[in-house]
Design an enzyme around this catalytic site. Structure first.
Site, PDB file in Angstrom:
ATOM      1  CB  THR A 199      -6.805   8.099   8.993  1.00 39.01           C
ATOM      2  OG1 THR A 199      -5.872   7.023   9.166  1.00 39.01           O
ATOM      3  CG2 THR A 199      -8.198   7.627   9.403  1.00 39.01           C
ATOM      4  N   PRO A 231      -9.421   1.622   6.320  1.00 36.26           N
ATOM      5  CG  PRO A 231     -11.176   1.176   7.800  1.00 36.26           C
ATOM      6  CD  PRO A 231     -10.174   0.494   6.916  1.00 36.26           C
ATOM      7  CE1 TYR A 232      -1.896   3.999   9.769  1.00 41.25           C
ATOM      8  CE2 TYR A 232      -1.433   2.956   7.661  1.00 41.25           C
ATOM      9  CZ  TYR A 232      -1.017   3.702   8.744  1.00 41.25           C
ATOM     10  OH  TYR A 232       0.273   4.160   8.791  1.00 41.25           O
ATOM     11  N   GLY A 233      -5.565   3.630   5.793  1.00 41.56           N
ATOM     12  CA  GLY A 233      -5.101   4.331   4.609  1.00 41.56           C
ATOM     13  C   GLY A 233      -5.881   5.606   4.340  1.00 41.56           C
TER      14      GLY A 233
END
Length: 315
Positions: free
Chosen positions: A156, A152-154
Site C-alpha cells: 500500500t 501488504p503494508y509495503g
C-alpha cells in the site's frame, strides 16, 4: 523557497506528524493539522502527542477523515502538504485488515492528490517507507533498487508512491517521496519494537523477539526524519529519497544497548519470525545528501537514550 509559510500536516496526532508540526511552528510556519484518530492504538496517546501543539500560535487542528472530508477548506492557501497520515504496521496488514490499509494508505492519498491537482501548491511531501523494498539482495539499498514489498503494508505504501508519481507526471503536482527507514524516538507508537522493549524492561517484564535477533535495520531518529521533511520543501519535484539514520545494527545489538541505558538485563521471549518481516535493511542516502543536504545527526545510542527518558517520564 516558497514565500508562503502555510502548511497542512496530515496525521498530526501521530508519532512523526506531531514532531514535524512542532518543528514547522518553531520556524514560523502556519500549520493546519488533520487527523482522524484511527483506533490502531489508543486515542489518548495521540491526544498526548497533540498536547504540545494545541494552543500554540499559528496552529489549527481539524479532526477529519481524508477519504470522506471536503479537503478544499483544509488546503486553502497552503504552500506545502506533508502527508504523514496512514495506517501503520506490517504485521497487522494481513488478511481481513488489508481493506483498512487500502482505504487509509491508498484511497486517502489519491483523494488528497486529487484535491491539490491544478492548485499552485509548492510541494507535496509523501511519507513512504523502506518496507517497499522488501528483502533486497543487494545492500545498501538505493532509490533504483526494484521495489518488491513482502508485506501488504509495503504494497500500500508503494501504491501511494505510484499515485504521487502519476499525479506529478500527468497533472504537475509537485510531489516528493521520502522512504523512511525504521523511525524511533520519543512518542514512538506503542506497537513498535523499541517502545515495547523499553517499557517491558523498565517493568522487569519479558520482551518478544521474533527470530534469532540477527536481523538488521537502518534505524532513524525522528528528529532526522523531520529534518528531511523540512529540506524536502525545496527539493526538485518528482524525486524520491531514502531517509535513514546510518545506524544499521542487529536487533541483538539494540537490546544490549537498551540493557545499558535501562540498567537491567532484558528477559527475552524468543518467538518465530513473522511473515512480512524484512531480514535486513540498509539505505544508501547519498541522493538525499546531494539533493537536500541531508545528513543524519543522531546516533543510535544518543537516540535510544531520548526514547528511554521519554518512557521513564511517562511511567
Amino acid at each position: 523557497m516558497t514565500e508562503s509559510k502555510a502548511a497542512l500536516v496530515t496525521g498530526t496526532a501521530g508519532f512523526i506528524g506531531s514532531h514535524l508540526a512542532e518543528r514547522l511552528l518553531d520556524e514560523g510556519w502556519q500549520v493546519t493539522g488533520v487527523d482522524c484518530f484511527t483506533d490502531y492504538y489508543p486515542r489518548s496517546a495521540k491526544e498526548e502527542n497533540l498536547a504540545t501543539l494545541m494552543g500554540r500560535p499559528g496552529f489549527a487542528f481539524v479532526e477529519a477523515d481524508l477519504v470522506t472530508a471536503d479537503l478544499r477548506p483544509l488546503l486553502a492557501g497552503k504552500a506545502v502538504v506533508f502527508h504523514q497520515a496512514g495506517q501503520a504496521g506490517v504485521r497487522a496488514s494481513w488478511g481481513g485488515q488489508f481493506e483498512l490499509y487500502t482505504r487509509d494508505n491508498i484511497l486517502a492519498t489519491q483523494h488528497l492528490l486529487e484535491a491539490v491537482k491544478g492548485s499552485d501548491l509548492h510541494r507535496f511531501v509523501y511519507a513512504s517507507s523502506g518496507s517497499i523494498y522488501g528483502d533486497a539482495k543487494a545492500l545498501p539499498i538505493t532509490e533504483d533498487t526494484i521495489p518488491q514489498p513482502v508485506s501488504p503494508y509495503g504494497v500500500t505504501k508503494l501504491a501511494g508512491e505510484h499515485l504521487c508519481h502519476l499525479y506529478h507526471v500527468n497533472s504537475g503536482v509537485p510531489t516528493i517521496r521520502l522512504r523512511y527507514f525504521t523511525v524511533y524516538g520519543p512518542r514512538q507508537r506503542p506497537d513498535m519494537a523499541f517502545h515495547k522493549f523499553i517499557r517491558a524492561m523498565l517493568r522487569g517484564e519479558r520482551i518478544p523477539v521474533y527470530g534469532d535477533g540477527e536481523q538488521t535495520r537502518d534505524f532513524t531518529h525522528v528528529s532526522d526524519v523531520v529534518e528531511a521533511n523540512v529540506r524536502a520543501i525545496d527539493a526538485p519535484a518528482g524525486r524520491v529519497f531514502n531517509v535513514a539514520g546510518g545506524s544499521r545494527v542487529t536487533l541483538n545489538h539494540v537490546i544490549g544497548t537498551l540493557e545499558e541505558l535501562v540498567g537491567r538485563p532484558a528477559l527475552i521471549d524468543r518467538r518465530e519470525r513473522q511473515a512480512g518481516d524484512q531480514r535486513h535493511t540498509w539505505a544508501d542516502t547519498s541522493a538525499a545528501r546531494e539533493a537536500l543536504g541531508y545528513v543524519p545527526q543522531v546516533g543510535l545510542h544518543e537516540g535510544l537514550a531520548t526514547e528511554v527518558d521519554w518512557l521513564r517520564e511517562r511511567g
